[in-house]
Structures are given as structure tokens and as C-alpha cells.
Design a protein around this motif. Structure first.
Motif, PDB file in Angstrom:
ATOM      1  N   ALA B  15       1.001  -1.271  -0.109  1.00  0.00           N
ATOM      2  CA  ALA B  15       0.003   0.058   0.039  1.00  0.00           C
ATOM      3  C   ALA B  15       1.009   1.310  -0.218  1.00  0.00           C
ATOM      4  CB  ALA B  15      -0.962   0.035   1.131  1.00  0.00           C
ATOM      5  N   GLU B  34       9.763   3.174   7.366  1.00  0.00           N
ATOM      6  CA  GLU B  34       9.728   1.612   7.507  1.00  0.00           C
ATOM      7  C   GLU B  34      10.267   1.239   8.744  1.00  0.00           C
ATOM      8  OE1 GLU B  34       7.915  -1.370   6.303  1.00  0.00           O
ATOM      9  OE2 GLU B  34       8.971  -2.127   7.580  1.00  0.00           O
ATOM     10  N   ARG B  35       9.875   0.250   9.513  1.00  0.00           N
ATOM     11  CA  ARG B  35      10.436  -0.108  10.795  1.00  0.00           C
ATOM     12  C   ARG B  35      11.413  -1.182  10.315  1.00  0.00           C
ATOM     13  NH1 ARG B  35       5.068  -3.187  13.280  1.00  0.00           N
ATOM     14  NH2 ARG B  35       4.987  -4.565  11.604  1.00  0.00           N
ATOM     15  N   ASN B  43       7.970  -8.767   6.681  1.00  0.00           N
ATOM     16  CA  ASN B  43       6.886  -8.986   6.177  1.00  0.00           C
ATOM     17  C   ASN B  43       6.550 -10.478   5.805  1.00  0.00           C
ATOM     18  OD1 ASN B  43       6.276  -6.396   6.699  1.00  0.00           O
ATOM     19  ND2 ASN B  43       6.456  -5.639   4.792  1.00  0.00           N
ATOM     20  N   PHE B  45       3.381 -13.021   3.775  1.00  0.00           N
ATOM     21  CA  PHE B  45       2.175 -13.365   3.310  1.00  0.00           C
ATOM     22  C   PHE B  45       2.124 -14.590   2.569  1.00  0.00           C
ATOM     23  CE2 PHE B  45       1.249 -11.532  -1.335  1.00  0.00           C
ATOM     24  CZ  PHE B  45       2.525 -11.840  -1.688  1.00  0.00           C
ATOM     25  N   GLY B  46       0.880 -15.205   1.997  1.00  0.00           N
ATOM     26  CA  GLY B  46       0.869 -16.125   1.357  1.00  0.00           C
ATOM     27  C   GLY B  46       1.840 -16.477   0.121  1.00  0.00           C
ATOM     28  N   VAL B  48       0.908 -14.672  -3.141  1.00  0.00           N
ATOM     29  CA  VAL B  48       0.325 -14.488  -4.670  1.00  0.00           C
ATOM     30  C   VAL B  48       0.191 -13.076  -4.953  1.00  0.00           C
ATOM     31  CG1 VAL B  48      -1.386 -15.061  -6.109  1.00  0.00           C
ATOM     32  CG2 VAL B  48      -0.746 -16.769  -4.591  1.00  0.00           C
ATOM     33  N   ARG B 108       8.170 -11.790  -0.059  1.00  0.00           N
ATOM     34  CA  ARG B 108       8.028 -10.483   0.522  1.00  0.00           C
ATOM     35  C   ARG B 108       9.322  -9.684   0.604  1.00  0.00           C
ATOM     36  NH1 ARG B 108       2.943  -8.621   2.336  1.00  0.00           N
ATOM     37  NH2 ARG B 108       3.949  -6.733   2.350  1.00  0.00           N
ATOM     38  N   VAL B 132       7.439   4.532  13.261  1.00  0.00           N
ATOM     39  CA  VAL B 132       6.807   5.724  13.682  1.00  0.00           C
ATOM     40  C   VAL B 132       5.801   5.443  14.849  1.00  0.00           C
ATOM     41  CG1 VAL B 132       4.750   7.264  12.984  1.00  0.00           C
ATOM     42  CG2 VAL B 132       6.415   6.530  11.274  1.00  0.00           C
ATOM     43  N   ASP B 164       0.369   1.038   7.604  1.00  0.00           N
ATOM     44  CA  ASP B 164       1.306   0.338   8.227  1.00  0.00           C
ATOM     45  C   ASP B 164       0.763  -1.012   8.871  1.00  0.00           C
ATOM     46  OD1 ASP B 164      -0.898   1.495   9.770  1.00  0.00           O
ATOM     47  OD2 ASP B 164      -0.087   1.722  11.490  1.00  0.00           O
ATOM     48  N   ASP B 306      -3.925  -2.944   4.406  1.00  0.00           N
ATOM     49  CA  ASP B 306      -4.481  -3.917   5.761  1.00  0.00           C
ATOM     50  C   ASP B 306      -4.724  -2.913   6.704  1.00  0.00           C
ATOM     51  OD1 ASP B 306      -4.125  -6.113   4.494  1.00  0.00           O
ATOM     52  OD2 ASP B 306      -2.707  -6.802   5.941  1.00  0.00           O
ATOM     53  N   ARG B 316      -8.574 -14.568  -1.144  1.00  0.00           N
ATOM     54  CA  ARG B 316      -7.316 -14.296  -0.956  1.00  0.00           C
ATOM     55  C   ARG B 316      -6.689 -13.139  -1.569  1.00  0.00           C
ATOM     56  NH1 ARG B 316      -4.717 -16.130  -4.861  1.00  0.00           N
ATOM     57  NH2 ARG B 316      -4.776 -18.562  -4.603  1.00  0.00           N
ATOM     58  N   SER B 319      -3.073  -8.068  -1.005  1.00  0.00           N
ATOM     59  CA  SER B 319      -1.961  -7.133  -1.737  1.00  0.00           C
ATOM     60  C   SER B 319      -2.587  -6.354  -2.957  1.00  0.00           C
ATOM     61  CB  SER B 319      -1.076  -8.114  -2.362  1.00  0.00           C
ATOM     62  OG  SER B 319      -1.552  -8.908  -3.200  1.00  0.00           O
TER      63      SER B 319
HETATM   64  C1  LIG Z   1      -0.589 -15.906   5.721  1.00  0.00           C
HETATM   65  C2  LIG Z   1      -1.062 -14.807   5.033  1.00  0.00           C
HETATM   66  C3  LIG Z   1      -1.285 -15.047   3.655  1.00  0.00           C
HETATM   67  C4  LIG Z   1      -1.608 -14.075   2.580  1.00  0.00           C
HETATM   68  N1  LIG Z   1      -1.672 -14.375   1.448  1.00  0.00           N
HETATM   69  C5  LIG Z   1      -1.920 -13.479   0.455  1.00  0.00           C
HETATM   70  C6  LIG Z   1      -1.922 -13.850  -0.828  1.00  0.00           C
HETATM   71  O1  LIG Z   1      -1.685 -14.683  -1.303  1.00  0.00           O
HETATM   72  N2  LIG Z   1      -2.215 -12.729  -1.755  1.00  0.00           N
HETATM   73  C7  LIG Z   1      -2.571 -11.516  -1.429  1.00  0.00           C
HETATM   74  O2  LIG Z   1      -2.869 -10.608  -2.368  1.00  0.00           O
HETATM   75  N3  LIG Z   1      -2.620 -11.104  -0.038  1.00  0.00           N
HETATM   76  C8  LIG Z   1      -2.453 -12.106   0.842  1.00  0.00           C
HETATM   77  N4  LIG Z   1      -2.219 -11.632   2.171  1.00  0.00           N
HETATM   78  C9  LIG Z   1      -2.573 -10.184   2.675  1.00  0.00           C
HETATM   79  C10 LIG Z   1      -1.617  -9.329   2.338  1.00  0.00           C
HETATM   80  O3  LIG Z   1      -0.372  -9.677   2.829  1.00  0.00           O
HETATM   81  C11 LIG Z   1      -1.798  -7.829   2.953  1.00  0.00           C
HETATM   82  O4  LIG Z   1      -3.211  -7.636   2.406  1.00  0.00           O
HETATM   83  C12 LIG Z   1      -0.923  -7.094   2.407  1.00  0.00           C
HETATM   84  O5  LIG Z   1       0.422  -7.109   2.708  1.00  0.00           O
HETATM   85  C13 LIG Z   1      -1.195  -5.692   2.775  1.00  0.00           C
HETATM   86  O6  LIG Z   1      -0.261  -4.657   2.507  1.00  0.00           O
HETATM   87  P1  LIG Z   1       0.064  -3.420   3.369  1.00  0.00           P
HETATM   88  O7  LIG Z   1       0.907  -2.326   2.618  1.00  0.00           O
HETATM   89  O8  LIG Z   1      -1.449  -2.727   3.647  1.00  0.00           O
HETATM   90  O9  LIG Z   1       0.403  -3.908   4.806  1.00  0.00           O
HETATM   91  P2  LIG Z   1       1.771  -4.627   4.824  1.00  0.00           P
HETATM   92  O10 LIG Z   1       2.181  -5.453   3.806  1.00  0.00           O
HETATM   93  O11 LIG Z   1       1.519  -5.330   6.411  1.00  0.00           O
HETATM   94  O12 LIG Z   1       3.067  -3.532   5.461  1.00  0.00           O
HETATM   95  C14 LIG Z   1       3.018  -2.824   6.295  1.00  0.00           C
HETATM   96  C15 LIG Z   1       4.242  -2.075   6.594  1.00  0.00           C
HETATM   97  O13 LIG Z   1       4.360  -1.224   7.414  1.00  0.00           O
HETATM   98  C16 LIG Z   1       5.516  -1.368   8.282  1.00  0.00           C
HETATM   99  N5  LIG Z   1       5.168  -0.698   9.445  1.00  0.00           N
HETATM  100  C17 LIG Z   1       4.131  -1.148  10.487  1.00  0.00           C
HETATM  101  N6  LIG Z   1       3.948  -0.228  11.515  1.00  0.00           N
HETATM  102  C18 LIG Z   1       5.042   0.503  11.308  1.00  0.00           C
HETATM  103  C19 LIG Z   1       5.267   1.710  12.082  1.00  0.00           C
HETATM  104  N7  LIG Z   1       4.686   2.067  13.165  1.00  0.00           N
HETATM  105  N8  LIG Z   1       6.342   2.291  11.560  1.00  0.00           N
HETATM  106  C20 LIG Z   1       6.955   2.152  10.617  1.00  0.00           C
HETATM  107  N9  LIG Z   1       6.807   1.111   9.706  1.00  0.00           N
HETATM  108  C21 LIG Z   1       5.619   0.456  10.199  1.00  0.00           C
HETATM  109  C22 LIG Z   1       5.723  -2.720   8.283  1.00  0.00           C
HETATM  110  O14 LIG Z   1       7.021  -3.273   8.764  1.00  0.00           O
HETATM  111  C23 LIG Z   1       5.243  -3.071   6.860  1.00  0.00           C
HETATM  112  O15 LIG Z   1       6.783  -3.313   6.004  1.00  0.00           O
HETATM  113  C24 LIG Z   1      -1.933 -12.811   2.904  1.00  0.00           C
HETATM  114  C25 LIG Z   1      -1.568 -12.294   4.695  1.00  0.00           C
HETATM  115  C26 LIG Z   1      -1.310 -13.235   5.338  1.00  0.00           C
HETATM  116  C27 LIG Z   1      -1.085 -12.807   6.759  1.00  0.00           C
END
Ligand SMILES: Cc1cc2nc3c(=O)[nH]c(=O)nc-3n(C[C@H](O)[C@H](O)[C@H](O)COP(=O)(O)OP(=O)(O)OC[C@H]3O[C@@H](n4cnc5c(N)ncnc54)[C@H](O)[C@@H]3O)c2cc1C
Lengths: 278, 434
Positions: B15, B34-35, B43, B45-46, B48, B108, B132, B164, B306, B316, B319
Motif C-alpha cells: 500500500a 519503515e520499521r 513481512n 504473506f501467502g 500471490v 516479500r 513511527v 502500516d 491492511d 485471498r 495485496s
Molecule cells: C498468511 C497470509 C497470507 C496472505 N496471502 C495473500 C496472498 O496470497 N495474496 C494477497 O494478495 N494477499 C495475501 N495476504 C494479505 C496481504 O499480505 C496484505 O493484504 C498486504 O500485505 C497488505 O499490504 P499493506 O501494505 O497494507 O501492509 P503490510 O504488507 O503489512 O505492510 C505494512 C508495513 O508497515 C510497516 N510498519 C508497520 N507499523 C509501522 C510503524 N509504526 N512505523 C514504521 N513502519 C511500520 C511494516 O513493517 C510493513 O512493512 C496474506 C496475508 C497473510 C498474513
């Protein structure tokens, strides 16, 4: 004053494995990091800068990606950073590496004379501890190895006093500047960069110098300048701790018990007798 | 003078980086915090990703060496009973050609880093190892930047994008969205099992570079509302299992025991035989669906991915929702830059954009799905064995007349799940995804 810190990019040792067939480090897919000893050297350079005033230049020899360790140095507070990167530098042993680094330090010195070179006592990937002394020798600098404390720098008299680790204790020695220090981890805990410094470090361009820029002879750098060849890598045999004799009942009793045990080994006794006669 | 950024983004996941790419492309002064030690380092995830969604941000991602593991050509769903497995698989030539990279696996640690490098190349600043810890606000409560855990760590920005992730201590601290309740998240664990590339090709019946996804349901989750999966990477297989967090708490099952059981199942163990486990990670998933999506914007801030609970559990998809929401947040920020107004009056357009997109349309469509699973635990308890027993009876060839064996099959089924309950299940299932 002008301090130069040498920083090596190494594989994250927590993950290093040795390929059992080729006897070489498996580097593929392993994260890299700055050699921790070198970061300690960087920290000490900054502390000395804060105390005595100096310019700190960080240098590293490595592939273009090694600029990340220099950025780390910049984020901590280095004033300048130079990456020594050239295909010709690849495959260097400690001889070629110390040559290359010393040529770079000379080049830096042409602009602003170098008073102190700081480096880690060893790199965690090769553990040779040869590069620092090699640089000092080539530059004709005083060398202080295994430094655990820099007690004093006298910029006017151009002298330096350090505490260094030796087997079973430490040693306080002083010598003339310019000098090279190879440092132990306990010297200084590295600082965490402030946010503005970290941001700046990401924006500062890192200079890159090739062999020509430092006037290095192509026969002496990289694999060409490296006479070392690795015949084999083996883990040292682990010796079990030997028997111990408690001296609580008196030292002489313990010593005689130890001697009895030693001489009960016939091979040892025979060897001893032979040596005694000779 | 203290430096001020146009946009500060919290989190270098899909995101945050999607938004950073678009903003940097348009010359916006953007910083990502980024932390992790590097983007993706923590990070999981599954596995895909969806090429068409990524293509909206980096159109030539394949030429730019996106670290693709395998192009998915077959999707399987398996329903596991104690000893049996009912599977449905779909493979199509289209996935080798015109639909190539419609879906593909990535790791990831590699992907997030690559993605962040694309943002850097466009001019975004990505700062790692920096947490943060809170939002900076002015007297009126408007968000004007972030606080970090570094010295001199306050950073001012015209707008903050919260990307985050689901497990957000920042949300708890700053209250930009309610903390998630255990019933609304799943806890998932995943193991990476290293296997030679040719072995994976052979076991999953694919040619080099192509792969299979396998979603797994049934009583492998020990009666808890959850799913498992096996996805193929180039030289490893991802195997994972997850279930609702309150179910975990109630049943006192340990996640690692569950994954060990899964690995021993007769339908699964041959797929991972002789593999070497190389990684084990746990992560949360926002499963609550539409009902748990918080208010997505406020004065000076937006929430994406997320962190905004944008996850489609049935398909599923997470991402891609993260990437799309990041993209739409960036579009809204660009408008705000033009107007010079970062109050919720301008930022509310983000909410509207999400409503018009598949992101909220899909979540709205499936809004009843999370509670459907919660109220039909037989899906994870009695039903798998019932269906298995019925099929086993029908497939047993021993001169029993078909009429008798079919009746016995139905008996096997209804003895485990009452017919009325079955009807209920079908009706509720249909309603939940209608
Ligand atoms: C087991 C599992 C399987 C999955 N399988 C799939 C799949 O196959 N296909 C799919 O599309 N989705 C899948 N997902 C969902 C997908 O991983 C998430 O929806 C997606 O990663 C969300 O992206 P995001 O950028 O919102 O958050 P994230 O990927 O969680 O990224 C958040 C980032 O913020 C950072 N962060 C958090 N808090 C702070 C802070 N306070 N300060 C600085 N940095 C911070 C974290 O370190 C991280 O890098 C799966 C999830 C899981 C758990």
C-alpha cells in the motif's frame, strides 16, 4: 585533523554457510551488513572528532552495492564517503586490499593530510586481521592493534596514547601520528543515527573512485595482486578441556597430582625423558 | 530550518510503496518510513500477487526484474477430512499466454525491497529501521506529521498516509482507527520448505517457471474458522495455515502444532516430502471484512491497505486491495496538493474513490461472509468427514446395488450433519456471497 575510517561490507554472519564441496563461503541470497568492528571504528572516529575536532572520511572497497555501508557511516556523522569500486578490484586478498586502501588514503591525503586511520580489528567474514596492519605498513604509519581505548591525542606534539588488549590483560602505549588503529568491539558502542542525519545520508551522493583515480597499479589490485590461494577451509579441531586439579588442598599437592597424571602417559614420559637428555 | 515533506507514508508494504511510486512520479516530495531493516524484512504473506494490479503502478514490472517466483497456471481448492481430500483444480492454457502473470508468487523480503527500489528510482525517500511511534497534531487536532523513535525524530508533512498494516501499535497509540478485536483478525503461520526446482515442477505437474496455488479447507484447522494453503515458489513451497484469533484463544491450539498436523496429512505430505524447512513466520490477517473498515480519512491523514482492514478473505486478495487503495490515496493527495487543502473536506474524495472501485464494492458484496464462517463451524468439524464418508461409500465397488450404497452414503452424511443444518448452510453460503 583528518581521520579516515575503512569499512567493509560483509555477509550477515548469522547466516553464513560454507559450501562443503567448494570450501568457499555461500554468499548467494545472504544479506550484507557493515562489518561490526568497522562501525565501532567509525563511532570512535566520531567521538574523537567531537573531542578534538577533525574531518572524518569513510572509505570502502567493494561492489557498487557496498555504498550502503558508507551511507550508514554518513548517517552516523561522517563528513565524506568514498567507494572504491572497479572490476579490477574483485577477488582481492588482504595484500591487494591493503594496497588499494592505502592508495586511496594517499589520494585523500594529497588533498588533506591524514592523521589517523581507523579500522576494525578484523572482518567477520574472513577473520584475518591483516588488512589494518597491511595499510599501516604500506603508509609507514604507527600501528596500534586491538585498541580498547584511545586515552589521549596530542595534536601539537602529534602523539597518541591508547590502551590495547593483549593476552591476559592490556597494555598502554603511545606513539607518533600519523597512525592506524585497529579496534576491538568494546571500544565504543555505535550510535543510532538521528532522523535528519539518516535522511541526509540517503540523499548524499557517494563518490566512486576506480583504480585510476587512486593511481593504483593494475598488477597489484584485485585477483592479479593477490598471491593468496585457498587450499582448503577446515574447522579447527575442538579440544576438550583437559583435566583440572583443585589447588584448595595446597598448590604442591595439586601440582604433584598433575605431574603423576602426566607421567602415567607412557608416551609422554618417554618423550619427556628423551627431551631432557637432549 | 526544519524540513517539511509533502507526504509522509508510514509503512513500506504494497500500500505505502504504491502510493509513493505515484506521488514521486508526479514530483511530490514524499518520504516512506519503515520499521524493518529493509522493506519486506519483517513481512510475510501467502505469496500471490496480481500482475494487472501491479501493472497499474509499474507497467513494465516484468522487464524491470520484478522477483517473480512462479507464474500461476493452476488453482486448486481442497477440502480435507481426517484422512481424505476432495479437490477441485482449474488449469487453463490462457494462464501460460495472454493471462500470464495474472497471478504469480513472490517472497516479500525480495518483492518489497524491489518495489521500494522502484519508488526510490522515481525520487521517493525510503527510510528504514525507523518506527513511527505517534502522529503529530496541531491544536485543532489536525495531523501535521509523525513522530519516530529516532533522535530529532519529528517529521512534518502536509499529509500522512497510514499504510502500516494490520497489526498497528500506532493505531492503538494515536487512535486513528479502533484497535482490531481478536474475532476480526486471523493468525496465520507459514513455513517455507526448500525443494529442488525440478522436484517442484514434477510434483505439481508444471513446466519451469509455472506454478500452482492450493487453498485448503476442512478439519485441518481443528474446528476453528480458518484456511490453509500451499503455494509453489521457484525453489521452495510455502505452506501455511491460519484461523480466527479468538478461536485460537478459545481452543488453546498452538499454531505450530496445527501446521505440523497439516504437513502430516496424507494428501499434503507427499507434496513436501524431503523438503527442508528454512523459514517460519507468523502474521495477522484482517478478516472482519466490510463491517470493520474504519473511517478512511481525517484532517491531514488517509489510511490504506491492511491498516484500513481492506482484505477479501474469500478470494485471498489483500495485496491488490493494498495497491489499489494506495494508488487511490495518492490520486487524492495529488488533488489536495493542487487545491492546497489537506483537510478532510478534500481528502474525503478518497472514500468516494474506494466506493467506486472494486475495493469497497467487493468487500460490501461479501460483507456477510465473515459471520457466515463464524456461524457454520460444521464446515471445519463434521462436514469434511461426512462428505468424505459419503464419497468413500459411493466409490467402494463390491457388488452392493447402487441404490443401497447411495442411501448409505446419504446416511453417512446426515449422521454427521443434520439435513436441516445442511440446508441452512447452503442458504447462508449463497446469501453471504450473493
Ligand atoms: C498468511 C497470509 C497470507 C496472505 N496471502 C495473500 C496472498 O496470497 N495474496 C494477497 O494478495 N494477499 C495475501 N495476504 C494479505 C496481504 O499480505 C496484505 O493484504 C498486504 O500485505 C497488505 O499490504 P499493506 O501494505 O497494507 O501492509 P503490510 O504488507 O503489512 O505492510 C505494512 C508495513 O508497515 C510497516 N510498519 C508497520 N507499523 C509501522 C510503524 N509504526 N512505523 C514504521 N513502519 C511500520 C511494516 O513493517 C510493513 O512493512 C496474506 C496475508 C497473510 C498474513
Amino acid at each position: 585533523m583528518h581521520f579516515v575510517v575503512c569499512i567493509k561490507q560483509v555477509p550477515d554472519t548469522a547466516e553464513v554457510k560454507i559450501d562443503p564441496e567448494t570450501n568457499t563461503l555461500v554468499r548467494a541470497g545472504v544479506e550484507s551488513m557493515a562489518n561490526p568492528y568497522d562501525i565501532t571504528a567509525m563511532e570512535e572516529a566520531l567521538r574523537l572528532k567531537e573531542k578534538y575536532g577533525a574531518r572524518v572520511t569513510a572509505i570502502s572497497m567493494g561492489p557498487p552495492q557496498a555504498d550502503s555501508v558508507l551511507r550508514q557511516a554518513l548517517s552516523m556523522g561522517a563528513d565524506d564517503a568514498v567507494l572504491l569500486s572497479d572490476r579490477a578490484f574483485a577477488g582481492a586478498d588482504t595484500l591487494a586490499t591493503s594496497y588499494t586502501l592505502s592508495k586511496a588514503i594517499e589520494t585523500l591525503g594529497n588533498v588533506e593530510p591524514v592523521d589517523l586511520v581507523l579500522c576494525g580489528k578484523q572482518a567477520v567474514d574472513g577473520d584475518t586481521a591483516q588488512t589494518g596492519p597491511g595499510i599501516a605498513t604500506r603508509l609507514g604509519f604507527t600501528q596500534f592493534t586491538y585498541v580498547i581505548e584511545v586515552e589521549r591525542i596530542d595534536p601539537d606534539k602529534r602523539r597518541l596514547q591508547v590502551r590495547r588488549k593483549v593476552e591476559g590483560g592490556f597494555e598502554v602505549i603511545s606513539g607518533a601520528l600519523p597512525a592506524l588503529l585497529s579496534v576491538e568491539l568494546e571500544l565504543a558502542a555505535p550510535r543510532r543515527a538521528s532522523l535528519p542525519m539518516l535522511i541526509d545520508s540517503l540523499r548524499t551522493p557517494v563518490k566512486t573512485w576506480d583504480a585510476k583515480a587512486i593511481g593504483a597499479s593494475s598488477a597489484l589490485v584485485g585477483i592479479k595482486g593477490s598471491p593468496t590461494w585457498v587450499k582448503a577451509i577446515a574447522s579447527p579441531q575442538v579440544h576438550r578441556a583437559g583435566p583440572r586439579w583443585d589447588a584448595a588442598e595446597g598448590v604442591s599437592a595439586a601440582v604433584s597430582a598433575a605431574l603423576d597424571a602426566l607421567f602415567s602417559d607412557e608416551e609422554f614420559a618417554a618423550g619427556f625423558v628423551k627431551g631432557w637428555k637432549a | 530550518m526544519e524540513e517539511k515533506f509533502d507526504a509522509a507514508i508510514v509503512g513500506a508494504g504494497p500500500a505505502g510503496i504504491s502510493a509513493a511510486c505515484i506521488l514521486a512520479d508526479r514530483g511530490v516530495k514524499v518520504i516512506v518510513l519503515e520499521r524493518g531493516e529493509y522493506p519486506g524484512s519483517k513481512n510475510m504473506f501467502g505469496g500471490v500477487l496480481y500482475g494487472r494490479c501491479l501493472g497499474r503502478i509499474i507497467p513494465d514490472y516484468a522487464q524491470k526484474n520484478c522477483p517473480i517466483e512462479r507464474n500461476i497456471v493452476e488453482s486448486r481448492i481442497s477440502y480435507l477430512s481426517e484422512q481424505g481430500s476432495i479437490s477441485f483444480a482449474y488449469r487453463d492454457h490462457a494462464f501460460f499466454e495472454e493471462l500470464q502473470n495474472n497471478a504469480f508468487t513472490v517472497g516479500r523480503a525480495k518483492f518489497d525491497r524491489w518495489f521500494a527500489d522502484q519508488a526510490r528510482a522515481k525520487g521517493a525517500l525510503v527510510v528504514c529501521s525507523t518506527v513511527v511511534t505517534d502522529l503529530l497534531r496541531d491544536e485543532a487536532g489536525r495531523v501535521i506529521g509523525v513522530k519516530t523513535d529516532r533522535a530529532d525524530g519529528d517529521l512534518r508533512a502536509k499529509v500522512v498516509l497510514l499504510a502500516d498494516g494490520v497489526n498497528s501499535p500506532l493505531a492503538a497509540r494515536s487512535g486513528f482507527r479502533p484497535e482490531v478485536r481478536p474475532g476480526k483478525v486471523a493468525l496465520a503461520v507459514k513455513e517455507l520448505i526448500a525443494l529442488p526446482e525440478e522436484v517442484i515442477d514434477e510434483r505439481f505437474g508444471v513446466s519451469a517457471g509455472n506454478g500452482v496455488t492450493n487453498e485448503i479447507l476442512g478439519n485441518v484447522t481443528a474446528g476453528m474458522n480458518g484456511v490453509a494453503f500451499i503455494y509453489t515458489n521457484r525453489r521452495s513451497v510455502s505452506i501455511g495455515i491460519g484461523a480466527n484469533l479468538s478461536d485460537f484463544a478459545r481452543q488453546r491450539v498452538r499454531p505450530y502444532e496445527m501446521i505440523e498436523r497439516l504437513k502430516l496429512h496424507p494428501a499434503i505430505s507427499p507434496l513436501i516430502k524431503d523438503g527442508k524447512p528454512t523459514e517460519y513466520i507468523a502474521h495477522w490477517l484482517p478478516e472482519g471484512g466490510f463491517e470493520t473498515v474504519p473511517k478512511l480519512f481525517g484532517d491531514g491523514f488517509l489510511i490504506a491497505g491492511d491498516s484500513a482492514m481492506l482484505f477479501n478473505a474469500l478470494h485471498r486478495e489483500g495485496s491488490n486491495l493494498a495497491m489499489a487503495s494506495g494508488r487511490l490515496a495518492a490520486a487524492t493527495i495529488l488533488d489536495a496538493m493542487e487545491k492546497g487543502d489537506f483537510s478532510s473536506r478534500t481528502l474525503q474524495a478518497y472514500g468516494a474513490r474506494l466506493e467506486e472501485s472494486f475495493v469497497l464494492k467487493d468487500l460490501k458484496k461479501y460483507r456477510r461472509f465473515p459471520s457466515f464462517l463464524e456461524t457454520h463451524k460444521e464446515l471445519f468439524t463434521t462436514l469434511p468427514d461426512g462428505v468424505s464418508a459419503a464419497l468413500r461409500t459411493i466409490l467402494t465397488v463390491d457388488e452392493t446395488p447402487k441404490k443401497t450404497s447411495q442411501r448409505a452414503a446419504w446416511q453417512a452424511m446426515r449422521s454427521r450433519t443434520a439435513p436441516l443444518r445442511l440446508l441452512h448452510l447452503i442458504w447462508d453460503a449463497w446469501r453471504s456471497i450473493r
